[in-house]
Design a protein around this motif. Structure first.
Motif, PDB file in Angstrom:
ATOM      1  N   ALA A 234       0.824  -1.202   0.000  1.00 28.91           N
ATOM      2  CA  ALA A 234       0.000   0.000   0.000  1.00 28.91           C
ATOM      3  C   ALA A 234       0.863   1.259   0.000  1.00 28.91           C
ATOM      4  O   ALA A 234       0.549   2.235  -0.699  1.00 28.91           O
ATOM      5  CB  ALA A 234      -0.933  -0.005   1.206  1.00 28.91           C
ATOM      6  N   ALA A 235       1.938   1.247   0.772  1.00 26.10           N
ATOM      7  CA  ALA A 235       2.831   2.410   0.801  1.00 26.10           C
ATOM      8  C   ALA A 235       3.423   2.666  -0.585  1.00 26.10           C
ATOM      9  O   ALA A 235       3.552   3.819  -1.016  1.00 26.10           O
ATOM     10  CB  ALA A 235       3.930   2.202   1.838  1.00 26.10           C
ATOM     11  N   ASP A 236       3.783   1.591  -1.281  1.00 27.24           N
ATOM     12  CA  ASP A 236       4.307   1.741  -2.638  1.00 27.24           C
ATOM     13  C   ASP A 236       3.246   2.301  -3.577  1.00 27.24           C
ATOM     14  O   ASP A 236       3.521   3.189  -4.402  1.00 27.24           O
ATOM     15  CB  ASP A 236       4.810   0.399  -3.165  1.00 27.24           C
ATOM     16  CG  ASP A 236       6.129  -0.032  -2.545  1.00 27.24           C
ATOM     17  OD1 ASP A 236       6.811   0.837  -1.950  1.00 27.24           O
ATOM     18  OD2 ASP A 236       6.462  -1.225  -2.632  1.00 27.24           O
ATOM     19  N   LEU A 237       2.016   1.783  -3.472  1.00 25.46           N
ATOM     20  CA  LEU A 237       0.940   2.269  -4.329  1.00 25.46           C
ATOM     21  C   LEU A 237       0.639   3.738  -4.058  1.00 25.46           C
ATOM     22  O   LEU A 237       0.370   4.509  -4.984  1.00 25.46           O
ATOM     23  CB  LEU A 237      -0.322   1.431  -4.114  1.00 25.46           C
ATOM     24  CG  LEU A 237      -0.338   0.039  -4.735  1.00 25.46           C
ATOM     25  CD1 LEU A 237      -1.528  -0.757  -4.220  1.00 25.46           C
ATOM     26  CD2 LEU A 237      -0.372   0.128  -6.259  1.00 25.46           C
ATOM     27  N   ALA A 238       0.650   4.127  -2.799  1.00 24.24           N
ATOM     28  CA  ALA A 238       0.411   5.529  -2.462  1.00 24.24           C
ATOM     29  C   ALA A 238       1.483   6.417  -3.078  1.00 24.24           C
ATOM     30  O   ALA A 238       1.200   7.491  -3.618  1.00 24.24           O
ATOM     31  CB  ALA A 238       0.366   5.712  -0.950  1.00 24.24           C
TER      32      ALA A 238
ATOM     33  N   ARG B 131       1.312   6.105  -7.190  1.00 25.85           N
ATOM     34  CA  ARG B 131       0.045   6.348  -7.863  1.00 25.85           C
ATOM     35  C   ARG B 131      -0.829   7.344  -7.120  1.00 25.85           C
ATOM     36  O   ARG B 131      -1.001   8.479  -7.570  1.00 25.85           O
ATOM     37  CB  ARG B 131      -0.726   5.037  -8.053  1.00 25.85           C
ATOM     38  CG  ARG B 131      -2.154   5.255  -8.539  1.00 25.85           C
ATOM     39  CD  ARG B 131      -2.883   3.965  -8.773  1.00 25.85           C
ATOM     40  NE  ARG B 131      -2.324   3.278  -9.927  1.00 25.85           N
ATOM     41  CZ  ARG B 131      -2.520   1.997 -10.197  1.00 25.85           C
ATOM     42  NH1 ARG B 131      -3.219   1.268  -9.363  1.00 25.85           N
ATOM     43  NH2 ARG B 131      -2.007   1.455 -11.263  1.00 25.85           N
ATOM     44  N   PHE B 132      -1.387   6.957  -6.004  1.00 24.03           N
ATOM     45  CA  PHE B 132      -2.487   7.705  -5.414  1.00 24.03           C
ATOM     46  C   PHE B 132      -2.102   9.085  -4.893  1.00 24.03           C
ATOM     47  O   PHE B 132      -2.955   9.969  -4.807  1.00 24.03           O
ATOM     48  CB  PHE B 132      -3.150   6.879  -4.309  1.00 24.03           C
ATOM     49  CG  PHE B 132      -3.824   5.644  -4.820  1.00 24.03           C
ATOM     50  CD1 PHE B 132      -5.016   5.721  -5.512  1.00 24.03           C
ATOM     51  CD2 PHE B 132      -3.252   4.390  -4.640  1.00 24.03           C
ATOM     52  CE1 PHE B 132      -5.641   4.586  -6.001  1.00 24.03           C
ATOM     53  CE2 PHE B 132      -3.860   3.245  -5.123  1.00 24.03           C
ATOM     54  CZ  PHE B 132      -5.063   3.336  -5.806  1.00 24.03           C
ATOM     55  N   ALA B 133      -0.844   9.287  -4.544  1.00 27.31           N
ATOM     56  CA  ALA B 133      -0.407  10.593  -4.045  1.00 27.31           C
ATOM     57  C   ALA B 133       0.220  11.452  -5.136  1.00 27.31           C
ATOM     58  O   ALA B 133       0.700  12.547  -4.843  1.00 27.31           O
ATOM     59  CB  ALA B 133       0.585  10.409  -2.889  1.00 27.31           C
TER      60      ALA B 133
END
Length: 556
Positions: free
Chosen positions: A538-542, A545-547
């Motif tokens: 999740a930290a990697d995705l944030a 991507r998401f941030a």
């Protein structure tokens, strides 16, 4: 003459459906150029038309198939502008275009919403020529939809897409841009132009690079043109559509197969004997309900994806995660235009973070103490064979059971809302994740359904309406012509504090004599329940991507 290089936007919403918008841009390409239109079609001598579709509709099906459908629809609209509708564009588009200092960047000038509202005019009655062109475009779009049976549009139809395109072509002449959407996302546009956009889990693709950096409006659409609904949509990956051909053409959820019993919302019986509740609870073995710790918006969205991936691979059990927001946020839907949905200047001024989720639907406004948000992660077979409506109903059945003892006559309202006789309470979104391949061509886990819902506990309506752009077209078929008045929060209906409402919801799930019998985990156990590998993912995705502004401005 038509406005070469200027983007124009039109909107349309069918009663009971979702809003769809089409943006059009004509590039005269006088010198021929490369001979390739931004939508991927060649016509080196004629004017090029680019089309972009956005909105809060549903796209259900395999991610590649959904991407192909949307790309094909956009290309068909562009082709239609050249082949037919574009020939009479000059008679549709008036001359009085507002231009200003944004012109040197190829952008129309930004105007405040009050001034834009004064300049905007309602659409004129369509001429026979316009009606014929719209009917022709509808037929072409219907053919595209029929040629892509592996993807299903829900809440939008060929007719509403064509109507939005014609409104973009022939409506009021004022073109309004949110300049901050362009100025604030230069890096995103540059990466898009270079083809460097990340697409880690093969999400449905964004429009082509030429669409980036311009936010626009055609006639007939109020400059306050977003949607403040807290409703969302599915963008399922690896999901086989269960809707019929007729449903696909109409843009509505299809019926489940005859062997699947349609579930009604029902009332939770004191003894927990409601058949709908039992049907839902029976498929919830080893359910954990987690009252999570406060997290930043990007991490919330990243955790949803990471947990669903873990569930799909068989590395996580069924989970209901109750979010805690650490700040105010706007969460826009996967297919929405950030500049059309959010007043970005105002959001910055009021310290509201703007993020984009992986599910479609409308924009959500959230403050830490004003909403109750939860995510449900379950095995994919929990919803396999259900229609879209039945899938939403099943995933939210537990919260209907929890709200009724509080005196709220909560019910499921298609397509994806939770409502009471006093108004809308909240809305939901889904995405389905296939089992990952195990190297033998077979799935390596059960697959997963991600279902997240936001309930309104309290609402600062004035702040919400300052930050979100509310489309008159979106509200056109609502009994209450106000986004704020349409929602009736839990606080006003129960008189309970937010913490008390959460406690009652958790009690419904964890009651040892009740139907769900879930295990409870408090914030202090959040990391253990989620797991270090999922948190790291999740930290990697944030981060990637998401941030990122690239992701937020994917549809600018």
């Amino acid at each position: 003459m038509a406005m070469d290089g200027m983007w124009r936007r039109g909107e349309c919403k069918m009663p009971g459906g979702k809003l769809v918008a089409v943006s059009l841009c004509r590039d005269g390409n006088k010198d021929g150029g490369s001979g390739e239109r931004p939508n991927g079609n060649a016509n080196g001598t004629a004017a090029h038309w680019s089309a972009r579709i956005d909105g809060d509709f549903f796209v259900e099906g395999d991610a590649d198939a959904a991407r192909n459908l949307l790309n094909a629809l956009e290309a068909t609209i562009g082709d239609a502008m050249i082949a037919g509708a574009g020939e009479c564009a000059d008679s549709y588009i008036k001359e009085s275009v507002v231009r200003g200092h944004g012109q040197d960047r190829g952008l129309p000038v930004t105007h405040d919403r009050h001034d834009a509202r004064q300049r905007n005019r309602s659409a004129a009655v369509p001429t026979l020529e316009q009606t014929t062109a719209c009917d022709s475009l509808t037929a072409r779009l219907d053919a595209v939809i029929d040629a892509h049976p592996e993807a299903t549009l829900v809440g939008a139809t060929a007719a509403t897409i064509a109507t939005a395109a014609m409104r973009a072509l022939g409506g009021a002449t004022t073109v309004v841009a949110t300049r901050d959407a362009a100025d604030g996302h230069d890096a995103a546009r540059e990466r898009a132009r270079k083809g460097a956009r990340r697409d880690d889990d093969r999400m449905i693709a964004a429009p082509t690079s030429s669409h980036l950096g311009m936010v626009h409006q055609g006639d007939a659409v109020n400059p306050n043109r977003g949607t403040s609904d807290a409703t969302h949509a599915t963008a399922g990956a690896g999901e086989s559509a269960v809707t019929s051909d007729a449903a696909r053409r109409e843009g509505l959820p299809g019926k489940a197969s005859a062997s699947v019993k349609s579930m009604s919302s029902g009332t939770a019986r004191a003894a927990g004997k409601n058949s709908d509740t039992e049907s839902a609870a029976a498929l919830f073995p080893n359910l954990t309900v987690l009252r999570d710790t406060p997290r930043e918006p990007a991490m919330q969205l990243a955790l949803d994806q990471a947990c669903a991936e873990a569930m799909a691979a068989g590395r996580m059990g069924p989970l209901i995660r109750l979010w805690q927001w650490d700040r105010a946020a706007v969460v826009i839907g996967r297919f929405q235009s950030v500049g059309n949905e959010v007043n970005l200047d105002q959001a910055r001024a009021e310290h509201v973070t703007v993020v984009r989720r992986i599910t479609g639907g409308g924009a959500m406004f959230a403050e830490p103490e004003s909403v109750i948000t939860y995510s449900l992660i379950a095995p994919l077979d929990w919803v396999t064979g259900l229609s879209i409506g039945d899938s939403y109903r099943r995933c939210d059945q537990w919260v209907l059971d929890a709200l009724r003892p509080l005196g709220i006559e909560a019910r499921y309202q298609p397509i994806n809302d939770i409502a009471s006789p006093l108004g809308k309470i909240g809305g939901a979104a889904q995405r389905r994740f296939p089992a990952p391949a195990d190297g033998t061509g077979h799935g390596g886990g059960p697959g997963a359904v991600l279902h997240h819902t936001m309930l309104s506990y309290d609402m600062d309506a004035a702040k919400m309406l300052r930050v979100l752009n509310v489309s008159k077209e979106k509200m056109s078929d609502k009994a209450v012509k106000s986004a704020a008045k349409r929602v009736d929060p839990l606080r006003s209906q129960t008189g309970l504090t937010r913490a008390e409402v959460l406690d009652r919801m958790i009690a419904t799930l964890t009651d040892p004599e009740g139907p769900y019998r879930a295990r409870y985990a408090g914030p202090e156990r959040a990391d253990d329940v989620i797991g270090r590998d999922v948190l790291d993912r999740a930290a990697d995705l944030a981060r990637i991507r998401f941030a990122t502004p690239e992701w937020t401005a994917l549809i600018p």
